[in-house]
Design an enzyme around this catalytic site. Structure first.
Site, PDB file in Angstrom:
ATOM      1  N   GLU A   1       0.858  -1.184   0.000  1.00  0.00           N
ATOM      2  CA  GLU A   1       0.000   0.000   0.000  1.00  0.00           C
ATOM      3  C   GLU A   1       0.893   1.233   0.000  1.00  0.00           C
ATOM      4  OE1 GLU A   1      -2.809   2.207   3.208  1.00  0.00           O
ATOM      5  OE2 GLU A   1      -3.309   0.104   2.848  1.00  0.00           O
TER       6      GLU A   1
ATOM      7  N   CYS B   1      -2.085   8.898   2.362  1.00  0.00           N
ATOM      8  CA  CYS B   1      -1.745   8.366   1.033  1.00  0.00           C
ATOM      9  C   CYS B   1      -2.765   8.728  -0.033  1.00  0.00           C
ATOM     10  CB  CYS B   1      -1.564   6.860   1.100  1.00  0.00           C
ATOM     11  SG  CYS B   1      -3.032   5.948   1.610  1.00  0.00           S
TER      12      CYS B   1
END
Length: 464
Positions: free
Chosen positions: A233, A267
């Protein structure tokens, strides 16, 4: 050796953790492999459920101290640290829920003559030792997302926290012990990067879970031992399309939250916003006014909305990127300067060059870039031109525009009339292209850590 943990706001030491050397990790990997191979040592599912339920209860009881720890070691404003703590509690509860809801499935066999006389079903087994490396920006909930599913599925796990925020991880692991988990099933492994790489790439590692930079994640993936499964991720430069004539009050508050939550250290933080060119000046003024009104300061103060960046070097980097964009022709509508060693004003840039770093790379800081567009196709084309693909968004009151953008925007998720930083812990959460590999979310991670095994039985009447 130790890691000194600094409060990013005032740079004062608030704790330390002792580093683990390779000789101890080597023993722990052997231990993890032995636990996995000895089926008599596996923790029964009902015991795993009881452990996770007790852990959830302990976290709920200590929620305020856990939130303050997040704020102090990670710089997240207290109001958001409390929300992260609540999510972490829920993430552990979701692990229990998934154990109740998960299971195998029947596979139809008599669809062809070749399968006649046979029945088949699947069940799940733990994949084996898990190694998890986590990021600083959600130091409790990310750990819950990586370690909770490992415990739930019966995988021994070794977890390396981010160097800047190991205390929340340590607290979570200690809560699991207190809840009844044998220490052999979960090891807290703060270590140097070279030792971490040795641990990740060891052939005893069955599953590698990584949350962090794309550069590091893809490098580690390239060095994994044959057979090691992986979930990565990373981040991106999340795009948002704003349709024409949509009331600004329906958009600005959401963009302020999505762009400046945790000072942009997310993110899927809002980074690139595409606005009809004729509406850009007024839109930029409204967004800039909102950014200027945000309260920046000590994350442990109740009124703070934007805390510090994780370390001074990140402020240096962002300051340089913004300055370079302005020198290249971007208009500075708000911010653009540091307040102290780790504080940076929420910043709004108008039409930075497409070649500027703020336009092409993940800022991971409190910077939102606005771009004027002349056609929706041009905006979508620019939004999709980067090698990242994670969450994207469109704000519109026209259903056909929503449908058009959903179909054409690159991303694993497209949000309509919401910011890109939205997430709940049971939904699929996946970066594509450079942004990651595999799908996060409690249930999806548990599925990765417990692959299906199939049984095919031929009926006795069909035997020769």
């Amino acid at each position: 050796m130790t890691w000194q943990v600094l409060n990013p706001y005032d740079q004062k030491c608030i704790g330390s953790v002792d580093l683990v050397d390779w000789s101890k990790i080597d023993r722990w990997l052997d231990e993890a492999r032995t636990l996995h191979e000895d089926r008599q040592a596996w923790i029964p599912v009902h015991e795993r459920i009881a452990i996770l339920q007790r852990a959830s209860s302990l976290m709920h009881e200590r929620a305020e101290s856990l939130a303050m720890q997040i704020a102090r070691e990670g710089g997240k404003p207290l109001v958001d640290a409390r929300a992260e703590t609540s999510r972490a509690v829920q993430s552990v509860e979701l692990c229990v829920h998934e154990l109740f809801a998960s299971g195998g499935r029947q596979i139809p066999m008599e669809l062809t003559e070749a399968g006649a006389g046979r029945t088949a079903y699947t069940f799940r087994e733990p994949i084996g030792p898990v190694v998890a490396i986590s990021a600083f920006n959600h130091p409790l909930n990310l750990i819950a997302h990586q370690v909770g599913p490992a415990v739930a599925t019966g995988c021994p796990v070794l977890v390396k926290p981010a160097k800047d925020t190991p205390l929340s991880c340590k607290s979570f692991v200690e809560i699991l012990y207190e809840a009844g988990l044998d220490e052999r099933w979960c090891r807290f492994v703060p270590c140097t990067d070279d030792v971490a790489e040795q641990m990740v790439t060891d052939p005893r590692t069955a599953f590698f879970s990584f949350i962090g930079s794309a550069k590091v994640g893809w490098m580690l993936r390239s060095r994994l031992a044959p057979g090691t499964r992986v979930a990565l991720e990373h981040g991106g430069a999340a795009p948002v399309i704003v349709d024409e004539n949509i009331p600004r009050e329906n958009v600005i508050p959401s963009l302020l939250k999505g762009g400046f939550y945790h000072s942009g250290q997310v993110c899927v933080s809002v980074q690139r916003v595409f606005v009809p060119r004729a509406e850009l000046p007024d839109f930029a003024a409204a967004l800039a006014a909102g950014a200027k009104a945000l309260k920046v300061g000590d994350p442990t103060n109740e009124e703070t909305q934007c805390g510090p960046l994780i370390r001074p070097a990140e402020v240096d980097r962002i300051e340089a990127w913004v300055a370079a964009a302005v020198e290249s022709g971007a208009e500075l509508a708000a911010g653009g300067k540091r307040i102290g060693p780790t504080l940076y004003h929420p910043t709004v840039l108008i039409d930075p060059p497409r070649a500027a770093k703020v336009s092409r790379e993940e800022v991971f800081g409190p910077v939102v870039c606005l771009y004027g567009y002349d056609s929706i196709d041009a905006a979508i084309s620019q939004a999709n031109e980067l090698p990242y693909s994670f969450q994207a968004a469109v704000f519109t009151e026209r259903q056909h525009i929503a449908d058009y953008c959903v179909e054409r925007l690159s991303g694993s998720t497209v949000l309509v009339n919401d910011h890109t930083a939205f997430r709940v812990d049971w939904m699929p959460f996946a970066g594509r292209r450079h942004s990651g590999l595999g799908t996060g979310g409690i249930g999806y991670t548990m599925s990765d850590m417990s692959p299906e095994k199939m049984v095919i039985t031929r009926s006795s009447s069909g035997l020769d």
